[in-house]
Scaffold this active site. Structure first.
Site, PDB file in Angstrom:
ATOM      1  N   TRP A 107     -50.126   3.834  55.489  1.00 51.54           N
ATOM      2  CA  TRP A 107     -50.500   4.722  56.595  1.00 51.54           C
ATOM      3  C   TRP A 107     -49.281   5.402  57.196  1.00 51.54           C
ATOM      4  O   TRP A 107     -49.285   6.606  57.457  1.00 51.54           O
ATOM      5  CB  TRP A 107     -51.316   3.978  57.645  1.00 51.54           C
ATOM      6  CG  TRP A 107     -52.661   3.589  57.110  1.00 51.54           C
ATOM      7  CD1 TRP A 107     -53.119   2.322  56.899  1.00 51.54           C
ATOM      8  CD2 TRP A 107     -53.705   4.473  56.663  1.00 51.54           C
ATOM      9  NE1 TRP A 107     -54.386   2.370  56.358  1.00 51.54           N
ATOM     10  CE2 TRP A 107     -54.766   3.673  56.208  1.00 51.54           C
ATOM     11  CE3 TRP A 107     -53.836   5.861  56.589  1.00 51.54           C
ATOM     12  CZ2 TRP A 107     -55.958   4.208  55.702  1.00 51.54           C
ATOM     13  CZ3 TRP A 107     -55.016   6.411  56.087  1.00 51.54           C
ATOM     14  CH2 TRP A 107     -56.057   5.582  55.651  1.00 51.54           C
ATOM     15  N   ASP A 175     -49.620   5.014  65.956  1.00 51.08           N
ATOM     16  CA  ASP A 175     -50.926   4.984  65.295  1.00 51.08           C
ATOM     17  C   ASP A 175     -51.467   3.563  65.483  1.00 51.08           C
ATOM     18  O   ASP A 175     -50.938   2.618  64.909  1.00 51.08           O
ATOM     19  CB  ASP A 175     -50.757   5.316  63.801  1.00 51.08           C
ATOM     20  CG  ASP A 175     -52.061   5.184  63.021  1.00 51.08           C
ATOM     21  OD1 ASP A 175     -53.106   4.842  63.614  1.00 51.08           O
ATOM     22  OD2 ASP A 175     -52.036   5.437  61.792  1.00 51.08           O
ATOM     23  N   LYS A 199     -62.567   1.333  63.461  1.00 48.57           N
ATOM     24  CA  LYS A 199     -62.170  -0.034  63.148  1.00 48.57           C
ATOM     25  C   LYS A 199     -62.424  -0.966  64.339  1.00 48.57           C
ATOM     26  O   LYS A 199     -63.084  -1.976  64.186  1.00 48.57           O
ATOM     27  CB  LYS A 199     -60.715  -0.072  62.701  1.00 48.57           C
ATOM     28  CG  LYS A 199     -60.597   0.357  61.238  1.00 48.57           C
ATOM     29  CD  LYS A 199     -59.405   1.188  60.933  1.00 48.57           C
ATOM     30  CE  LYS A 199     -59.516   1.779  59.533  1.00 48.57           C
ATOM     31  NZ  LYS A 199     -58.582   2.858  59.316  1.00 48.57           N
TER      32      LYS A 199
HETATM   33  C1  LIG Z   1     -57.945   3.904  58.821  1.00 48.03           C
HETATM   34  C2  LIG Z   1     -56.592   4.293  59.259  1.00 48.03           C
HETATM   35  C3  LIG Z   1     -56.190   5.638  59.325  1.00 48.03           C
HETATM   36  C4  LIG Z   1     -57.064   6.782  58.865  1.00 48.03           C
HETATM   37  O1  LIG Z   1     -58.086   7.018  59.722  1.00 48.03           O
HETATM   38  P1  LIG Z   1     -59.126   8.229  59.449  1.00 48.03           P
HETATM   39  O2  LIG Z   1     -59.963   8.154  60.666  1.00 48.03           O
HETATM   40  O3  LIG Z   1     -59.841   7.879  58.182  1.00 48.03           O
HETATM   41  O4  LIG Z   1     -58.350   9.479  59.336  1.00 48.03           O
HETATM   42  C5  LIG Z   1     -54.926   5.908  59.794  1.00 48.03           C
HETATM   43  N1  LIG Z   1     -54.092   4.927  60.175  1.00 48.03           N
HETATM   44  C6  LIG Z   1     -54.436   3.624  60.122  1.00 48.03           C
HETATM   45  C7  LIG Z   1     -53.475   2.573  60.563  1.00 48.03           C
HETATM   46  C8  LIG Z   1     -55.701   3.270  59.655  1.00 48.03           C
HETATM   47  O5  LIG Z   1     -56.048   1.975  59.592  1.00 48.03           O
END
Ligand SMILES: *Cc1c(COP(=O)(O)O)cnc(C)c1O
Length: 363
Positions: A107, A175, A199
């Site tokens: 990521w 993030d 999530k």
């Molecule tokens: C799932 C995830 C993403 C991507 O998220 P999207 O909503 O699919 O763009 C980015 N960063 C992390 C840490 C993730 O777990």
């Protein structure tokens, strides 16, 4: 959850993932009849007195649960966390300037790739040499960097920052897609926090972005209207049609979290789940954790069996026992047990019991 033949289902999927049962129930009622209006949540206008309170409550709950001060604005935006990989540098980084990024896995690498489109990137710390099984401990951040970016939880690698570099000397961007609201952090020390909702806080289709408004307005490039955070702040996340249903599900999930006692309360439960999972893993030599112990994610437990035949056998057993989403990410292999906020402690008991039984049978 129970399926048709009434077997208990445990959903360890990495995302979209399990949500509280109450949220599923209330959201499904709202699809038929939203707040006794005779209207479905799917057919109400976003600028009506029906939806505005939903948006307001969702934003207020984020402020309350994260204890945010008035410099921090709460936005709900489209495009997933992946859009933020681009939107953050577009709003914060001039093309002559430098941004510091930490490279902790799949990521973080994606965020770095996008940032390079807008300016210079320095890698302030990397876990590449350990194949992303650690979190960098020593960072080197240029004092002139526009910001430092970290990925607080690497969902695929199964690592998590335990010591947040609050004192890095430059604005801090994170993030938090896979550990948002799962533990107590000093959220006011971040200048931007972003997270896809799917999530830990809701359904897919909406992004939470928390932004310290004082860091905006410093880049010289023209920013397309829909990508300029300042416009979304001004319009209260209603610049265009927001993802109405996804925001509603976030609001319900945040209400659930508040009723449970907030972030400190869920952190205790999450710690208990992770401690049970990892102590079981460490007690059974047939399984091997791949992440350095001090950097293990409390959200995503990644592990393997060093025998392809047995690995398949364990996966089949999980399936047979109603345990969903256990297979590891295709780039890592093995298994991944995701233990997000809404995953019940009982589900971790169930999977660790199965691990013990499997280890005994194959001793
Ligand atoms: C799932 C995830 C993403 C991507 O998220 P999207 O909503 O699919 O763009 C980015 N960063 C992390 C840490 C993730 O777990």
């Amino acid at each position: 959850m129970n399926n048709a033949i009434n077997m208990t289902i445990h959903n360890f999927g990495a995302g979209p993932s399990v949500l509280p049962k109450e949220v599923f129930e209330e959201a499904s009622r709202a699809i038929i009849d939203f707040n006794n209006t005779g209207l479905s949540i799917l057919e109400i206008g976003h600028r009506t007195t029906l939806f505005q309170p939903v948006m307001d409550e969702a934003r207020a709950l984020v402020k309350e649960l994260m204890n945010l001060n008035d410099d921090h604005e709460v936005l709900f935006l489209h495009g997933g966390a992946t859009t933020q990989f681009m939107q953050v540098p577009m709003n914060l980084l001039n093309d002559t300037e430098l941004a510091a990024y930490t490279d902790t896995g799949a990521w973080a690498s994606k965020a770095i790739k996008e940032a390079k489109l807008f300016g210079h990137v320095e890698i302030a710390g990397s876990a590449k040499e350990t194949n992303y099984t650690t979190i960098p401990k020593e960072l080197s951040v240029s004092p002139t960097a526009a910001y430092l970016h970290i990925t607080t939880n690497e969902t695929i690698a199964g690592t998590q920052w335990k010591n947040i570099p609050y004192d890095c000397g430059v604005p801090l961007v994170a993030d938090m897609s896979s550990d948002i609201l799962s533990r107590v952090l000093d959220f006011n020390k971040f200048d931007i926090i972003y997270a896809g909702a799917q999530k830990n806080m809701g359904a897919a289709g909406v992004n939470l972005v928390v932004v310290n408004k004082n860091i905006l307005g410093k880049v010289t490039r023209s920013i397309p209207s829909i990508l300029d955070y300042r416009n979304h702040i001004k319009e209260g996340s209603m610049m265009n049609t927001p993802p109405v249903f996804a925001v509603y599900v976030v609001m319900l999930t945040l209400r659930w979290l508040k009723n449970l006692g907030g972030v400190a309360a869920i952190e205790k439960i999450n710690n208990a789940k992770a401690e049970l999972f990892y102590s079981t893993l460490d007690s059974l030599p047939i399984f091997r954790g791949v992440v350095a112990k001090e950097d293990r994610s409390y959200m995503n437990g990644v592990f393997v069996i060093d025998d392809a035949g047995l690995e398949k056998e364990f996966l089949d057993l999980c399936k047979q026992e109603g345990m969903i989403g256990v297979k590891g990410h295709r780039s890592v292999g093995g298994f991944r047990i995701s233990m997000y906020n809404a995953l019940q402690y009982e589900s971790v008991v169930a999977v660790t019991d199965l691990m013990k039984e499997f280890a005994k049978k194959n001793a």
